[in-house]
Design a protein around this motif. Structure first.
Motif, PDB file in Angstrom:
ATOM      1  N   VAL A  18      -6.197-127.662 -40.261  1.00  0.00           N
ATOM      2  CA  VAL A  18      -6.920-128.707 -40.118  1.00  0.00           C
ATOM      3  C   VAL A  18      -7.234-130.419 -39.540  1.00  0.00           C
ATOM      4  CG1 VAL A  18      -8.723-130.001 -42.534  1.00  0.00           C
ATOM      5  CG2 VAL A  18      -6.905-127.773 -42.565  1.00  0.00           C
ATOM      6  N   ILE A  19      -5.523-130.827 -39.699  1.00  0.00           N
ATOM      7  CA  ILE A  19      -6.239-132.280 -38.604  1.00  0.00           C
ATOM      8  C   ILE A  19      -4.958-131.748 -37.931  1.00  0.00           C
ATOM      9  CG2 ILE A  19      -5.658-134.236 -39.047  1.00  0.00           C
ATOM     10  CD1 ILE A  19      -6.529-134.660 -41.402  1.00  0.00           C
ATOM     11  N   SER A  20      -5.291-132.108 -36.034  1.00  0.00           N
ATOM     12  CA  SER A  20      -3.618-132.273 -35.586  1.00  0.00           C
ATOM     13  C   SER A  20      -3.902-133.536 -34.584  1.00  0.00           C
ATOM     14  CB  SER A  20      -3.877-130.933 -35.184  1.00  0.00           C
ATOM     15  OG  SER A  20      -3.488-130.841 -33.760  1.00  0.00           O
ATOM     16  N   SER A  21      -3.072-133.971 -34.450  1.00  0.00           N
ATOM     17  CA  SER A  21      -2.899-135.204 -33.594  1.00  0.00           C
ATOM     18  C   SER A  21      -0.896-134.896 -32.270  1.00  0.00           C
ATOM     19  CB  SER A  21      -2.707-136.576 -34.264  1.00  0.00           C
ATOM     20  OG  SER A  21      -2.747-137.685 -33.206  1.00  0.00           O
ATOM     21  N   GLU A  22      -2.131-135.300 -31.323  1.00  0.00           N
ATOM     22  CA  GLU A  22      -0.836-135.795 -30.281  1.00  0.00           C
ATOM     23  C   GLU A  22      -0.487-137.040 -30.450  1.00  0.00           C
ATOM     24  OE1 GLU A  22      -1.673-133.769 -26.997  1.00  0.00           O
ATOM     25  OE2 GLU A  22      -1.904-131.213 -27.830  1.00  0.00           O
ATOM     26  N   ASP A  23      -1.178-137.666 -30.767  1.00  0.00           N
ATOM     27  CA  ASP A  23      -1.269-139.461 -30.725  1.00  0.00           C
ATOM     28  C   ASP A  23      -0.568-140.148 -31.991  1.00  0.00           C
ATOM     29  OD1 ASP A  23      -3.174-139.663 -31.209  1.00  0.00           O
ATOM     30  OD2 ASP A  23      -3.934-140.474 -29.499  1.00  0.00           O
ATOM     31  N   TYR A  24      -1.428-139.538 -32.804  1.00  0.00           N
ATOM     32  CA  TYR A  24      -1.084-140.329 -33.999  1.00  0.00           C
ATOM     33  C   TYR A  24      -0.012-139.494 -35.444  1.00  0.00           C
ATOM     34  CZ  TYR A  24      -3.076-142.356 -38.438  1.00  0.00           C
ATOM     35  OH  TYR A  24      -3.117-142.830 -39.886  1.00  0.00           O
ATOM     36  N   ASP A  25       0.893-140.578 -36.030  1.00  0.00           N
ATOM     37  CA  ASP A  25       1.281-139.814 -36.850  1.00  0.00           C
ATOM     38  C   ASP A  25       0.002-139.644 -38.261  1.00  0.00           C
ATOM     39  OD1 ASP A  25       3.088-138.538 -39.151  1.00  0.00           O
ATOM     40  OD2 ASP A  25       4.900-140.432 -38.581  1.00  0.00           O
ATOM     41  N   ILE A  26      -0.027-138.354 -38.963  1.00  0.00           N
ATOM     42  CA  ILE A  26      -0.868-138.021 -39.885  1.00  0.00           C
ATOM     43  C   ILE A  26       0.706-138.124 -40.879  1.00  0.00           C
ATOM     44  CG2 ILE A  26      -2.397-137.025 -38.339  1.00  0.00           C
ATOM     45  CD1 ILE A  26      -1.804-134.324 -39.045  1.00  0.00           C
ATOM     46  N   LYS A  27       1.556-138.837 -41.101  1.00  0.00           N
ATOM     47  CA  LYS A  27       1.566-138.372 -42.744  1.00  0.00           C
ATOM     48  C   LYS A  27       1.110-139.757 -43.820  1.00  0.00           C
ATOM     49  CE  LYS A  27       6.069-138.493 -44.679  1.00  0.00           C
ATOM     50  NZ  LYS A  27       7.958-138.383 -45.643  1.00  0.00           N
ATOM     51  N   LYS A  28       0.613-140.621 -42.870  1.00  0.00           N
ATOM     52  CA  LYS A  28       0.060-141.692 -43.824  1.00  0.00           C
ATOM     53  C   LYS A  28      -1.149-140.817 -44.656  1.00  0.00           C
ATOM     54  CE  LYS A  28       1.472-145.389 -41.406  1.00  0.00           C
ATOM     55  NZ  LYS A  28       0.978-147.041 -40.971  1.00  0.00           N
ATOM     56  N   THR A  29      -1.735-139.996 -44.265  1.00  0.00           N
ATOM     57  CA  THR A  29      -2.609-139.338 -44.424  1.00  0.00           C
ATOM     58  C   THR A  29      -2.502-138.473 -45.309  1.00  0.00           C
ATOM     59  OG1 THR A  29      -3.591-139.879 -41.990  1.00  0.00           O
ATOM     60  CG2 THR A  29      -5.051-137.653 -43.204  1.00  0.00           C
ATOM     61  N   PHE A  30      -1.326-137.311 -45.159  1.00  0.00           N
ATOM     62  CA  PHE A  30      -0.186-136.874 -45.446  1.00  0.00           C
ATOM     63  C   PHE A  30      -0.420-136.992 -46.971  1.00  0.00           C
ATOM     64  CE2 PHE A  30       2.803-134.237 -48.126  1.00  0.00           C
ATOM     65  CZ  PHE A  30       2.146-133.296 -47.426  1.00  0.00           C
ATOM     66  N   ASN A  31      -0.108-138.389 -46.965  1.00  0.00           N
ATOM     67  CA  ASN A  31       0.767-139.215 -48.186  1.00  0.00           C
ATOM     68  C   ASN A  31      -0.618-139.464 -48.791  1.00  0.00           C
ATOM     69  OD1 ASN A  31       3.266-138.731 -47.974  1.00  0.00           O
ATOM     70  ND2 ASN A  31       3.396-140.444 -46.758  1.00  0.00           N
ATOM     71  N   SER A  32      -1.717-139.895 -48.251  1.00  0.00           N
ATOM     72  CA  SER A  32      -3.017-140.381 -48.914  1.00  0.00           C
ATOM     73  C   SER A  32      -3.650-138.963 -50.096  1.00  0.00           C
ATOM     74  CB  SER A  32      -4.081-141.053 -48.420  1.00  0.00           C
ATOM     75  OG  SER A  32      -3.847-141.849 -47.798  1.00  0.00           O
ATOM     76  N   LEU A  33      -3.575-138.054 -48.903  1.00  0.00           N
ATOM     77  CA  LEU A  33      -4.020-136.314 -49.128  1.00  0.00           C
ATOM     78  C   LEU A  33      -3.431-136.173 -50.348  1.00  0.00           C
ATOM     79  CD1 LEU A  33      -5.490-134.404 -46.614  1.00  0.00           C
ATOM     80  CD2 LEU A  33      -6.815-135.728 -48.220  1.00  0.00           C
ATOM     81  N   THR A  34      -2.106-136.535 -50.701  1.00  0.00           N
ATOM     82  CA  THR A  34      -1.046-136.078 -51.917  1.00  0.00           C
ATOM     83  C   THR A  34      -0.782-136.967 -53.849  1.00  0.00           C
ATOM     84  OG1 THR A  34       0.921-136.682 -50.867  1.00  0.00           O
ATOM     85  CG2 THR A  34      -0.505-134.704 -50.381  1.00  0.00           C
ATOM     86  N   GLY A  35      -1.415-137.769 -53.759  1.00  0.00           N
ATOM     87  CA  GLY A  35      -1.409-138.956 -54.019  1.00  0.00           C
ATOM     88  C   GLY A  35      -1.020-140.432 -54.078  1.00  0.00           C
ATOM     89  N   LYS A  36       0.378-139.960 -53.199  1.00  0.00           N
ATOM     90  CA  LYS A  36       1.694-140.524 -52.809  1.00  0.00           C
ATOM     91  C   LYS A  36       1.414-142.611 -52.147  1.00  0.00           C
ATOM     92  CE  LYS A  36       4.773-136.880 -51.953  1.00  0.00           C
ATOM     93  NZ  LYS A  36       4.184-135.810 -51.300  1.00  0.00           N
ATOM     94  N   SER A  37       0.065-142.272 -51.271  1.00  0.00           N
ATOM     95  CA  SER A  37      -0.069-143.917 -51.185  1.00  0.00           C
ATOM     96  C   SER A  37      -0.477-144.666 -52.470  1.00  0.00           C
ATOM     97  CB  SER A  37      -0.974-143.071 -49.876  1.00  0.00           C
ATOM     98  OG  SER A  37      -0.594-142.833 -49.164  1.00  0.00           O
ATOM     99  N   PHE A  38      -1.586-144.112 -53.522  1.00  0.00           N
ATOM    100  CA  PHE A  38      -2.199-144.497 -54.468  1.00  0.00           C
ATOM    101  C   PHE A  38      -1.109-145.751 -56.086  1.00  0.00           C
ATOM    102  CE2 PHE A  38      -4.301-141.891 -52.595  1.00  0.00           C
ATOM    103  CZ  PHE A  38      -5.907-142.595 -51.583  1.00  0.00           C
ATOM    104  N   ASP A  39      -1.284-146.033 -56.478  1.00  0.00           N
ATOM    105  CA  ASP A  39      -0.723-146.687 -57.202  1.00  0.00           C
ATOM    106  C   ASP A  39      -0.847-146.231 -58.457  1.00  0.00           C
ATOM    107  OD1 ASP A  39       1.306-148.074 -55.613  1.00  0.00           O
ATOM    108  OD2 ASP A  39      -0.386-149.988 -55.987  1.00  0.00           O
ATOM    109  N   SER A  40      -2.117-145.610 -58.283  1.00  0.00           N
ATOM    110  CA  SER A  40      -3.431-144.957 -59.870  1.00  0.00           C
ATOM    111  C   SER A  40      -2.888-143.963 -59.758  1.00  0.00           C
ATOM    112  CB  SER A  40      -3.896-146.714 -61.176  1.00  0.00           C
ATOM    113  OG  SER A  40      -4.981-146.528 -60.030  1.00  0.00           O
ATOM    114  N   ASP A  41      -3.580-142.853 -60.786  1.00  0.00           N
ATOM    115  CA  ASP A  41      -4.854-142.062 -60.641  1.00  0.00           C
ATOM    116  C   ASP A  41      -6.402-142.874 -60.366  1.00  0.00           C
ATOM    117  OD1 ASP A  41      -2.783-140.242 -60.804  1.00  0.00           O
ATOM    118  OD2 ASP A  41      -3.131-140.606 -63.248  1.00  0.00           O
TER     119      ASP A  41
END
Length: 84
Positions: A18-41
């Motif tokens: 769905v998303i691919s990158s060779e120059d940007y670590d997309i782990k932050k995007t992954f964490n946002s998509l799975t809710g790990k980057s947020f303090d509340s629902d």
């Protein structure tokens, strides 16, 4: 001359990239998509309501790969995940 190692990041869903990158670590995007980057629902659900309008992701399991190696699985969830 030394070159940095080649690194390919991917987020896959239902077996497709769905998303691919060779120059940007997309782990932050992954964490946002799975809710790990947020303090509340509430924050997570507001974020998802905007992301889902783009029609790129669907609710369900996603996977983070680095150089074709599965690193972690997560879930894009309609359900509240933090219960707050």
């Amino acid at each position: 001359m030394n070159h940095p190692p080649y690194i390919k990041y991917e987020i896959r869903q239902f077996g497709k990239i769905v998303i691919s990158s060779e120059d940007y670590d997309i782990k932050k995007t992954f964490n946002s998509l799975t809710g790990k980057s947020f303090d509340s629902d509430t924050e997570y659900q507001m974020y998802l309501s905007n992301v889902m309008k783009l029609d790129i992701f669907k609710y369900g399991e996603i996977e983070l790969f680095v150089n074709d190696k599965l690193i972690i699985k997560g879930e894009i969830s309609k359900e509240l995940i933090k219960n707050n």
